[in-house]
Design an enzyme around this catalytic site. Structure first.
Site, PDB file in Angstrom:
ATOM      1  N   HIS A 262      35.366  34.875  41.606  1.00  0.00           N
ATOM      2  CA  HIS A 262      34.706  36.155  41.338  1.00  0.00           C
ATOM      3  C   HIS A 262      33.810  35.833  40.151  1.00  0.00           C
ATOM      4  O   HIS A 262      34.318  35.550  39.053  1.00  0.00           O
ATOM      5  CB  HIS A 262      35.770  37.222  41.001  1.00  0.00           C
TER       6      HIS A 262
ATOM      7  N   HIS B 298      31.841  35.191  36.993  1.00  0.00           N
ATOM      8  CA  HIS B 298      32.089  35.681  35.639  1.00  0.00           C
ATOM      9  C   HIS B 298      31.382  34.786  34.641  1.00  0.00           C
ATOM     10  O   HIS B 298      31.084  33.627  34.945  1.00  0.00           O
ATOM     11  CB  HIS B 298      33.595  35.734  35.345  1.00  0.00           C
TER      12      HIS B 298
ATOM     13  N   ASP C 240      39.894  35.611  27.468  1.00  0.00           N
ATOM     14  CA  ASP C 240      40.425  34.644  28.420  1.00  0.00           C
ATOM     15  C   ASP C 240      41.890  34.375  28.068  1.00  0.00           C
ATOM     16  O   ASP C 240      42.249  34.206  26.907  1.00  0.00           O
ATOM     17  CB  ASP C 240      39.620  33.335  28.381  1.00  0.00           C
TER      18      ASP C 240
ATOM     19  N   THR D 100      37.681  28.274  39.010  1.00  0.00           N
ATOM     20  CA  THR D 100      39.031  28.503  39.532  1.00  0.00           C
ATOM     21  C   THR D 100      39.201  29.924  40.068  1.00  0.00           C
ATOM     22  O   THR D 100      40.034  30.158  40.932  1.00  0.00           O
ATOM     23  CB  THR D 100      40.102  28.237  38.455  1.00  0.00           C
TER      24      THR D 100
HETATM   25  P1  AMP Z   1      36.700  29.621  35.909  1.00  0.00           P
HETATM   26  O1  AMP Z   1      37.480  28.337  35.789  1.00  0.00           O
HETATM   27  O2  AMP Z   1      35.289  29.515  35.438  1.00  0.00           O
HETATM   28  O3  AMP Z   1      36.846  30.210  37.282  1.00  0.00           O
HETATM   29  O4  AMP Z   1      37.372  30.597  34.875  1.00  0.00           O
HETATM   30  C1  AMP Z   1      38.489  31.374  35.159  1.00  0.00           C
HETATM   31  C2  AMP Z   1      39.061  31.752  33.825  1.00  0.00           C
HETATM   32  O5  AMP Z   1      39.886  32.888  34.019  1.00  0.00           O
HETATM   33  C3  AMP Z   1      39.923  30.660  33.182  1.00  0.00           C
HETATM   34  O6  AMP Z   1      39.363  30.302  31.926  1.00  0.00           O
HETATM   35  C4  AMP Z   1      41.297  31.332  33.055  1.00  0.00           C
HETATM   36  O7  AMP Z   1      41.939  30.984  31.858  1.00  0.00           O
HETATM   37  C5  AMP Z   1      40.932  32.811  33.087  1.00  0.00           C
HETATM   38  N1  AMP Z   1      41.972  33.715  33.560  1.00  0.00           N
HETATM   39  C6  AMP Z   1      42.742  33.584  34.678  1.00  0.00           C
HETATM   40  N2  AMP Z   1      43.566  34.630  34.793  1.00  0.00           N
HETATM   41  C7  AMP Z   1      43.309  35.459  33.746  1.00  0.00           C
HETATM   42  C8  AMP Z   1      43.846  36.711  33.309  1.00  0.00           C
HETATM   43  N3  AMP Z   1      44.813  37.338  33.979  1.00  0.00           N
HETATM   44  N4  AMP Z   1      43.349  37.266  32.184  1.00  0.00           N
HETATM   45  C9  AMP Z   1      42.366  36.644  31.504  1.00  0.00           C
HETATM   46  N5  AMP Z   1      41.810  35.463  31.860  1.00  0.00           N
HETATM   47  C10 AMP Z   1      42.292  34.872  32.968  1.00  0.00           C
HETATM   48 ZN    ZN Z   2      36.908  39.918  42.776  1.00  0.00          ZN
END
Ligand code: AMP
Ligand code: ZN
Length: 111
Positions: free
Chosen positions: A97, A99, A30, A94
């Site tokens: 997709h 995860h 992350d 946020t």
């Molecule tokens: P969520 O809030 O559960 O949707 O988690 C999205 C996560 O993606 C957050 O913890 C962000 O820090 C992480 N994130 C966003 N962009 C990237 C990126 N380019 N590479 C790695 N993690 C990312």
């Molecule tokens: Zn996607």
């Protein structure tokens, strides 16, 4: 899926080192870690929410959960970790997709 940051990472359009990859998923760090170790398990197939789940998509999640335990040592998570899927607005999602967050490397706060 256009304009999906995780689809772009899966496609290699946004560079992000892959700690694990197979035909169905990748594991990356992350970018804003919320624990000493913070990984994201990202299915290669785009779907936004658990509410879109069907048998085919459930197979992908089943695959992720069957692989994650085998990665514990490689990822430094053998002392335990937290598994989180944030869902929708109230869940703090946020990136739309689906995860799986893996948090560890330290004793995490209770919640
Ligand atoms: P969520 O809030 O559960 O949707 O988690 C999205 C996560 O993606 C957050 O913890 C962000 O820090 C992480 N994130 C966003 N962009 C990237 C990126 N380019 N590479 C790695 N993690 C990312
Ligand atoms: Zn996607």
């Amino acid at each position: 899926m256009e304009n999906c940051i995780f689809c772009k990472i899966v496609a290699g359009e946004i560079p992000s080192p892959r700690l694990y990859e197979d035909e169905k998923m990748i594991v990356i760090r992350d970018i804003e870690p919320k624990a000493k170790l913070h990984y994201l398990c990202i299915p290669k197939t785009h779907f936004a929410l658990l509410s879109e789940m069907d048998t085919e998509k459930a197979e992908i999640l089943k695959h992720c959960f069957s692989v994650i335990p085998a990665l514990e040592e490689k990822l430094g998570l053998q002392e335990g970790y937290r598994v989180i899927i944030n869902q929708g607005e109230n869940g703090g999602q946020t990136v739309k997709h689906l995860h799986i967050h893996l948090l560890g490397g330290e004793k995490l706060a209770d919640f």
